[in-house]
Scaffold this motif. Structure first.
Motif, mmCIF file in Angstrom:
data_model
loop_
_atom_site.group_PDB
_atom_site.id
_atom_site.type_symbol
_atom_site.label_atom_id
_atom_site.label_comp_id
_atom_site.label_asym_id
_atom_site.label_seq_id
_atom_site.Cartn_x
_atom_site.Cartn_y
_atom_site.Cartn_z
ATOM 1 N N PHE A 188 -8.302 6.595 -3.458
ATOM 2 C CA PHE A 188 -7.568 6.163 -1.961
ATOM 3 C C PHE A 188 -8.296 5.043 -0.404
ATOM 4 C CE2 PHE A 188 -4.569 9.196 -4.324
ATOM 5 C CZ PHE A 188 -4.010 8.459 -5.209
ATOM 6 N N THR A 189 -10.052 4.909 -0.839
ATOM 7 C CA THR A 189 -10.154 4.041 -0.043
ATOM 8 C C THR A 189 -10.274 3.036 -0.451
ATOM 9 O OG1 THR A 189 -10.931 6.298 0.046
ATOM 10 C CG2 THR A 189 -12.472 4.624 1.785
ATOM 11 N N PRO A 234 0.737 -1.140 -0.002
ATOM 12 C CA PRO A 234 0.220 0.191 0.046
ATOM 13 C C PRO A 234 0.701 1.045 0.288
ATOM 14 C CG PRO A 234 0.105 -1.382 2.051
ATOM 15 C CD PRO A 234 1.232 -2.341 0.861
ATOM 16 N N TYR A 260 2.718 6.036 -8.022
ATOM 17 C CA TYR A 260 4.187 4.833 -7.420
ATOM 18 C C TYR A 260 5.260 5.144 -7.748
ATOM 19 C CZ TYR A 260 -0.636 2.976 -8.976
ATOM 20 O OH TYR A 260 -2.133 1.522 -8.372
ATOM 21 N N ARG A 309 0.182 5.067 4.433
ATOM 22 C CA ARG A 309 0.476 6.475 4.303
ATOM 23 C C ARG A 309 0.198 7.527 4.911
ATOM 24 N NH1 ARG A 309 -1.620 5.337 -2.448
ATOM 25 N NH2 ARG A 309 -0.814 3.621 -2.614
ATOM 26 N N ASN A 319 -12.113 0.641 -5.791
ATOM 27 C CA ASN A 319 -12.201 1.879 -6.635
ATOM 28 C C ASN A 319 -13.350 2.837 -6.175
ATOM 29 O OD1 ASN A 319 -9.529 2.332 -8.287
ATOM 30 N ND2 ASN A 319 -10.308 -0.041 -9.454
ATOM 31 N N ILE A 327 -4.040 3.748 3.436
ATOM 32 C CA ILE A 327 -3.449 2.377 4.473
ATOM 33 C C ILE A 327 -2.168 2.841 4.171
ATOM 34 C CG2 ILE A 327 -3.214 0.626 4.337
ATOM 35 C CD1 ILE A 327 -6.303 0.646 2.837
ATOM 36 N N VAL A 370 -10.748 2.013 5.248
ATOM 37 C CA VAL A 370 -9.854 2.712 5.413
ATOM 38 C C VAL A 370 -9.202 3.627 3.984
ATOM 39 C CG1 VAL A 370 -7.196 2.264 6.310
ATOM 40 C CG2 VAL A 370 -9.229 0.581 6.919
ATOM 41 N N TYR A 408 -6.085 -6.024 -10.194
ATOM 42 C CA TYR A 408 -6.277 -5.017 -10.237
ATOM 43 C C TYR A 408 -5.398 -4.746 -11.001
ATOM 44 C CZ TYR A 408 -10.968 -5.515 -8.814
ATOM 45 O OH TYR A 408 -11.912 -6.119 -8.228
HETATM 46 N N1 SAH Z 1 -3.312 -3.527 -6.985
HETATM 47 C C1 SAH Z 1 -3.784 -2.301 -5.940
HETATM 48 C C2 SAH Z 1 -5.225 -2.163 -6.658
HETATM 49 C C3 SAH Z 1 -5.063 -1.228 -7.621
HETATM 50 S S1 SAH Z 1 -6.931 -0.911 -7.650
HETATM 51 C C4 SAH Z 1 -4.140 -3.710 -4.976
HETATM 52 O O1 SAH Z 1 -3.453 -4.187 -5.512
HETATM 53 O O2 SAH Z 1 -4.369 -2.820 -3.777
HETATM 54 C C5 SAH Z 1 -7.115 1.047 -7.158
HETATM 55 C C6 SAH Z 1 -7.706 0.611 -4.979
HETATM 56 O O3 SAH Z 1 -7.000 -0.085 -4.550
HETATM 57 C C7 SAH Z 1 -7.530 2.357 -4.924
HETATM 58 O O4 SAH Z 1 -8.991 3.012 -5.777
HETATM 59 C C8 SAH Z 1 -8.719 1.574 -3.246
HETATM 60 O O5 SAH Z 1 -9.465 1.257 -3.697
HETATM 61 C C9 SAH Z 1 -7.449 0.701 -3.754
HETATM 62 N N2 SAH Z 1 -6.110 1.160 -2.591
HETATM 63 C C10 SAH Z 1 -5.133 0.821 -2.910
HETATM 64 N N3 SAH Z 1 -4.335 1.329 -2.210
HETATM 65 C C11 SAH Z 1 -4.544 2.109 -1.473
HETATM 66 C C12 SAH Z 1 -4.325 2.596 -0.593
HETATM 67 N N4 SAH Z 1 -2.988 3.059 0.029
HETATM 68 N N5 SAH Z 1 -4.764 3.153 0.773
HETATM 69 C C13 SAH Z 1 -6.444 2.703 0.508
HETATM 70 N N6 SAH Z 1 -6.824 2.025 -0.387
HETATM 71 C C14 SAH Z 1 -5.542 1.664 -1.483
#
Ligand code: SAH
Length: 241
Positions: free
Chosen positions: A215-216, A9, A35, A194, A159, A192, A189, A84
């Motif tokens: 970012f939730t 995360p 990223y 961060r 998402n 996460i 959350v 994703y």
């Molecule tokens: N490959 C990533 C997902 C990418 S899709 C994984 O495996 O986590 C992007 C979605 O992932 C965001 O919209 C959110 O719902 C979630 N996400 C990714 N990082 C996050 C984080 N640090 N805190 C909260 N949600 C996160």
């Protein structure tokens, strides 16, 4: 060699040793701008190439083409690159090129790192559904939400919103409320691992009106999920009396 790396995360504690080793071994790191900014913090000496969102195909082609020039490349995603992320697309595109070596490095996906913050929401069967309709028709997303709700699965939503899609979580909650009770234990959350990490536990009815961003990660319990000591817990079903 092309490493397809999920770095968790965001914070180094969740960045597996294997993923860090792959980054260290690589001559070039490729990824979406947000990223790459995270990777830069931990590996400032590395050559980094960032591309904006929605340029995924170009980014993967670039990574493959650089490998064909003889470089070791890492293409990075947050969380796990197979959730994703770009792992599937890399394999799909790779058949158009001469063979290269591809290694997928597993990462801690948001469902798991966020789940640990909320308590133990995923201890029984669960479904992960993305509310993004950029690549999936909304009708299919709706069907998946409804069927998962009818099957009493815990649901984890990725998402859940974006600038253009502010009310998708509200609509998804309304679909779920046809099958799940209004007082179903839910949580979300933000950020996460961060800066600005924030966890909230509420009911499904309350969740409907919450403001979330991209970012939730959101969790909707099953009919057995409950609050224990302020945490969201889905029992596995062990007899403890
Ligand atoms: N490959 C990533 C997902 C990418 S899709 C994984 O495996 O986590 C992007 C979605 O992932 C965001 O919209 C959110 O719902 C979630 N996400 C990714 N990082 C996050 C984080 N640090 N805190 C909260 N949600 C996160």
């Amino acid at each position: 060699m092309l490493y397809v790396v999920g770095f968790g995360p965001g914070k180094l504690d969740y960045f597996t040793n294997e993923a860090q080793e792959a980054i260290k071994e690589s001559d070039l790191i490729v990824g979406y701008t947000t990223y790459i900014d995270i990777i830069r913090e931990y590996f400032p000496e590395k050559q980094l190439n960032h591309t904006p969102m929605k340029k995924e195909v170009e980014r993967c082609r670039y990574a493959i083409e650089e490998v064909l020039k003889g470089r070791t490349v890492a293409i990075v995603s947050s969380g796990d690159s197979g959730v994703y992320g770009l792992a599937g697309l890399i394999y799909e595109l790779s058949v158009e090129y001469p063979p290269i070596e591809i290694e997928i490095i597993a990462g801690v996906t948001a469902a798991l790192s966020g789940g640990a913050i909320l308590g133990a929401p995923l201890t029984h069967d669960f479904a992960v559904i993305s509310l993004s309709d950029l690549l999936t028709p909304w009708e299919l997303i709706k069907k998946r939400i409804e069927f998962a709700s009818e099957a009493d699965l815990v649901i984890c939503l990725y998402n859940p919103a974006s600038k253009k899609r502010a009310d998708y979580l509200k609509i998804a909650c309304e679909y779920m409320m046809h099958y799940k009770a209004k007082d179903t234990v839910c949580g979300y959350v933000k950020n996460i691992g961060r800066l600005g990490q924030e966890a909230v536990i509420c009911t499904l009815e309350e969740l409907k009106d919450k403001t979330v961003d991209m970012f939730t990660t959101v969790y909707i319990g099953n009919s057995k999920t409950r609050m224990i000591q302020g945490k969201m817990v889905t029992p596995r079903g062990y007899r403890i009396s």
